[in-house]
Design a protein around this motif. Sequence first.
Motif, PDB file in Angstrom:
ATOM      1  N   ARG A  84       2.655  -4.251  -1.730  1.00  0.00           N
ATOM      2  CA  ARG A  84       1.813  -3.479  -0.809  1.00  0.00           C
ATOM      3  C   ARG A  84       2.559  -2.236  -0.323  1.00  0.00           C
ATOM      4  N   ILE A  85       1.771  -1.310   0.223  1.00  0.00           N
ATOM      5  CA  ILE A  85       2.320  -0.034   0.685  1.00  0.00           C
ATOM      6  C   ILE A  85       2.222   0.034   2.196  1.00  0.00           C
ATOM      7  N   GLU A  86       3.306   0.441   2.839  1.00  0.00           N
ATOM      8  CA  GLU A  86       3.239   0.766   4.264  1.00  0.00           C
ATOM      9  C   GLU A  86       3.665   2.213   4.377  1.00  0.00           C
ATOM     10  N   SER A  87       2.738   3.050   4.817  1.00  0.00           N
ATOM     11  CA  SER A  87       3.083   4.467   4.827  1.00  0.00           C
ATOM     12  C   SER A  87       2.255   5.229   5.849  1.00  0.00           C
ATOM     13  N   GLU A  88       2.868   6.274   6.394  1.00  0.00           N
ATOM     14  CA  GLU A  88       2.163   7.149   7.319  1.00  0.00           C
ATOM     15  C   GLU A  88       2.676   8.550   7.079  1.00  0.00           C
ATOM     16  N   PRO A  89       1.785   9.544   7.153  1.00  0.00           N
ATOM     17  CA  PRO A  89       2.270  10.904   6.929  1.00  0.00           C
ATOM     18  C   PRO A  89       3.406  11.230   7.901  1.00  0.00           C
ATOM     19  N   GLY A  90       4.467  11.808   7.381  1.00  0.00           N
ATOM     20  CA  GLY A  90       5.592  12.207   8.221  1.00  0.00           C
ATOM     21  C   GLY A  90       6.547  11.076   8.557  1.00  0.00           C
ATOM     22  N   ARG A  91       6.202   9.832   8.182  1.00  0.00           N
ATOM     23  CA  ARG A  91       7.062   8.716   8.565  1.00  0.00           C
ATOM     24  C   ARG A  91       7.585   7.942   7.366  1.00  0.00           C
ATOM     25  N   GLY A  92       7.477   8.538   6.205  1.00  0.00           N
ATOM     26  CA  GLY A  92       8.033   7.905   5.018  1.00  0.00           C
ATOM     27  C   GLY A  92       7.140   6.817   4.446  1.00  0.00           C
ATOM     28  N   PRO A 130      -3.175 -12.132   4.838  1.00  0.00           N
ATOM     29  CA  PRO A 130      -3.856 -11.524   3.705  1.00  0.00           C
ATOM     30  C   PRO A 130      -2.858 -10.733   2.851  1.00  0.00           C
ATOM     31  N   GLY A 131      -2.977 -10.809   1.546  1.00  0.00           N
ATOM     32  CA  GLY A 131      -2.083 -10.052   0.668  1.00  0.00           C
ATOM     33  C   GLY A 131      -0.760 -10.735   0.393  1.00  0.00           C
ATOM     34  N   THR A 132      -0.597 -11.960   0.850  1.00  0.00           N
ATOM     35  CA  THR A 132       0.616 -12.700   0.520  1.00  0.00           C
ATOM     36  C   THR A 132       0.223 -13.934  -0.285  1.00  0.00           C
ATOM     37  N   ARG A 133       1.221 -14.548  -0.929  1.00  0.00           N
ATOM     38  CA  ARG A 133       0.941 -15.752  -1.699  1.00  0.00           C
ATOM     39  C   ARG A 133       1.750 -16.905  -1.146  1.00  0.00           C
ATOM     40  N   VAL A 134       1.172 -18.078  -1.262  1.00  0.00           N
ATOM     41  CA  VAL A 134       1.860 -19.279  -0.809  1.00  0.00           C
ATOM     42  C   VAL A 134       3.051 -19.545  -1.741  1.00  0.00           C
ATOM     43  N   GLY A 135       4.156 -19.976  -1.144  1.00  0.00           N
ATOM     44  CA  GLY A 135       5.320 -20.327  -1.962  1.00  0.00           C
ATOM     45  C   GLY A 135       6.553 -19.556  -1.534  1.00  0.00           C
ATOM     46  N   ASP A 136       7.656 -19.786  -2.269  1.00  0.00           N
ATOM     47  CA  ASP A 136       8.921 -19.104  -1.975  1.00  0.00           C
ATOM     48  C   ASP A 136       9.018 -17.819  -2.776  1.00  0.00           C
ATOM     49  N   HIS A 137       9.371 -16.744  -2.090  1.00  0.00           N
ATOM     50  CA  HIS A 137       9.495 -15.448  -2.756  1.00  0.00           C
ATOM     51  C   HIS A 137      10.730 -14.714  -2.267  1.00  0.00           C
ATOM     52  N   VAL A 138      11.227 -13.832  -3.104  1.00  0.00           N
ATOM     53  CA  VAL A 138      12.227 -12.871  -2.655  1.00  0.00           C
ATOM     54  C   VAL A 138      11.488 -11.561  -2.455  1.00  0.00           C
ATOM     55  N   CYS A 139      11.501 -11.063  -1.216  1.00  0.00           N
ATOM     56  CA  CYS A 139      10.741  -9.853  -0.918  1.00  0.00           C
ATOM     57  C   CYS A 139      11.675  -8.654  -0.812  1.00  0.00           C
ATOM     58  N   LEU A 140      11.345  -7.629  -1.568  1.00  0.00           N
ATOM     59  CA  LEU A 140      12.150  -6.408  -1.584  1.00  0.00           C
ATOM     60  C   LEU A 140      11.397  -5.304  -0.880  1.00  0.00           C
ATOM     61  N   THR A 141      12.109  -4.503  -0.104  1.00  0.00           N
ATOM     62  CA  THR A 141      11.478  -3.305   0.425  1.00  0.00           C
ATOM     63  C   THR A 141      12.245  -2.101  -0.091  1.00  0.00           C
ATOM     64  N   VAL A 142      11.465  -1.108  -0.519  1.00  0.00           N
ATOM     65  CA  VAL A 142      12.036   0.143  -0.998  1.00  0.00           C
ATOM     66  C   VAL A 142      11.470   1.215  -0.084  1.00  0.00           C
ATOM     67  N   ALA A 143      12.323   1.721   0.831  1.00  0.00           N
ATOM     68  CA  ALA A 143      11.824   2.612   1.878  1.00  0.00           C
ATOM     69  C   ALA A 143      12.421   4.001   1.735  1.00  0.00           C
ATOM     70  N   ASP A 144      11.540   5.010   1.790  1.00  0.00           N
ATOM     71  CA  ASP A 144      12.057   6.387   1.756  1.00  0.00           C
ATOM     72  C   ASP A 144      11.747   7.093   3.069  1.00  0.00           C
ATOM     73  N   THR A 145      12.399   8.237   3.277  1.00  0.00           N
ATOM     74  CA  THR A 145      12.188   9.020   4.497  1.00  0.00           C
ATOM     75  C   THR A 145      11.413  10.292   4.141  1.00  0.00           C
ATOM     76  N   GLY A 146      10.490  10.158   3.183  1.00  0.00           N
ATOM     77  CA  GLY A 146       9.774  11.332   2.670  1.00  0.00           C
ATOM     78  C   GLY A 146       8.498  11.659   3.429  1.00  0.00           C
ATOM     79  N   THR A 147       7.589  12.317   2.722  1.00  0.00           N
ATOM     80  CA  THR A 147       6.364  12.843   3.339  1.00  0.00           C
ATOM     81  C   THR A 147       5.410  11.762   3.836  1.00  0.00           C
ATOM     82  N   GLY A 148       5.470  10.578   3.247  1.00  0.00           N
ATOM     83  CA  GLY A 148       4.500   9.531   3.604  1.00  0.00           C
ATOM     84  C   GLY A 148       3.145   9.829   2.973  1.00  0.00           C
ATOM     85  N   MET A 149       2.218   8.901   3.162  1.00  0.00           N
ATOM     86  CA  MET A 149       0.881   9.079   2.584  1.00  0.00           C
ATOM     87  C   MET A 149      -0.182   8.960   3.662  1.00  0.00           C
ATOM     88  N   PRO A 150      -1.186   9.833   3.621  1.00  0.00           N
ATOM     89  CA  PRO A 150      -2.348   9.596   4.488  1.00  0.00           C
ATOM     90  C   PRO A 150      -3.084   8.351   3.983  1.00  0.00           C
TER      91      PRO A 150
END
Length: 386
Positions: free
Chosen positions: A365-373, A305-325
């Motif tokens: 999409r967002i992957e986030s947890e409070p305290g874990r960036g 779910p949340g992905t599309r069929v086909g070839d993609h270049v996937c970028l991740t931009v990850a921080d070590t900040g507060t995270g989101m609830p």
Amino acid sequence: MTRPRSGPGGESPSGRDSLHLFVDRVRDYAIYLLDPRGIVTSWNAGALRFKGYTADEIIGQHFSRFYTEEDRATGVPARALAIAERDGVFEAEGWRVRKDGERFWASVVIDPIRDDDGTLVGFAKITRDITERREAQRSLDEARAQLHQAQKMEAVGQLTGGFAHDFNNILQIIGNNIELATRGLASGRADIGRHLAGASDAVRRGTQLTGRLLAFARKQPLEPARVDIRHLVEGMRDLLEQSLGDGIELEVRLPPKLWPTWIDAGQFENALLNLAVNARDAMPDGGRLTISATNQSVDEDDRQPGTRVGDHVCLTVADTGTGMPPEVAARAFEPFFTTKAPGHGTGLGLAQIYGFIGQSGGTVRIESEPGRGTTIVFCLPRHPEG
Ligand SMILES: Nc1ncnc2c1ncn2[C@@H]1O[C@H](COP(=O)(O)OP(=O)(O)O)[C@@H](O)[C@H]1O
Ligand SMILES: [Mg+2]
């Protein structure tokens, strides 16, 4: 109600007798037999309970009387028997009528019964009253629909209110500046230029605001081109470092063999810059921002779910900040949603990215947890000839 008797003379009942006994006494299912024409030939306690007829009243009658008038008029009962005979079973849900005229929602199974030669000797019919279950399901569906509608209205309200508020501010600034300029003109003052500049500046902000909303609505004009992500990100390094400020380290880890993408480069730079600013805000005490990328091929079978069929270049931009609830992450893409103090956030950064990436044929999409960036993952379509 006639009570089924046990075996004759008090002997222990044979297997067949005990089966009869069992069927007779079942109260949660109407179980009865029909002859090949559909005449009722046996009746159990469940049938009495659901349909209201005693065995004496109903045996010898045609089973179509349990159907609604509309169903009888259109030949539904005969069709049910024909299907059971042809397919070996008939299963359906529908309205049935009790003796007192009340309707109930029934789940019905009809099995043909054949003798050893395969000649049809009748039908076994099992009916269950599932009115309550259907009602419960319907109230649940209704409650869900209402909740969905309420959430939708709240989101639309948020959007309309946010836009009206921001746009009003801009109009007010333009209005004030024009008024000052007009007064200045009337009194022959020479410094009206700064009022006109103030008005122009506000017009520019208004254009930016509508531009961001158009981006969210996936209606901004895009100019996709063949873009080498590695090249683009390397070219932005200085700008990104400047935006992040001193306490935050920038790490770029891009493999040499990334596919070329098909994307509007200017908008993409804008998006990355927005993400860097968000990351900076989430790391007031410093930290690290890591940009990495991979080639990703998704086919129909392993599509998540949340992905599309086909070839993609996937970028991740990850921080070590507060995270989101979770409740913030769930709404972060909404236009005008911000947790920042007034004047510090427009709530349009992620909304713009969401619309832009979607319009470009990618996903975010967002992957986030409070305290874990926070990690923002976005996949951009591969250039068709790359
Ligand atoms: N990297 C991040 N870390 C933590 N929270 C974030 C991050 N990026 C976005 N958010 C949350 O999502 C909200 C919406 O972000 P955005 O659309 O960029 O608007 P704004 O930055 O103007 O608030 C932010 O107010 C913040 O609560
Ligand atoms: Mg932002």
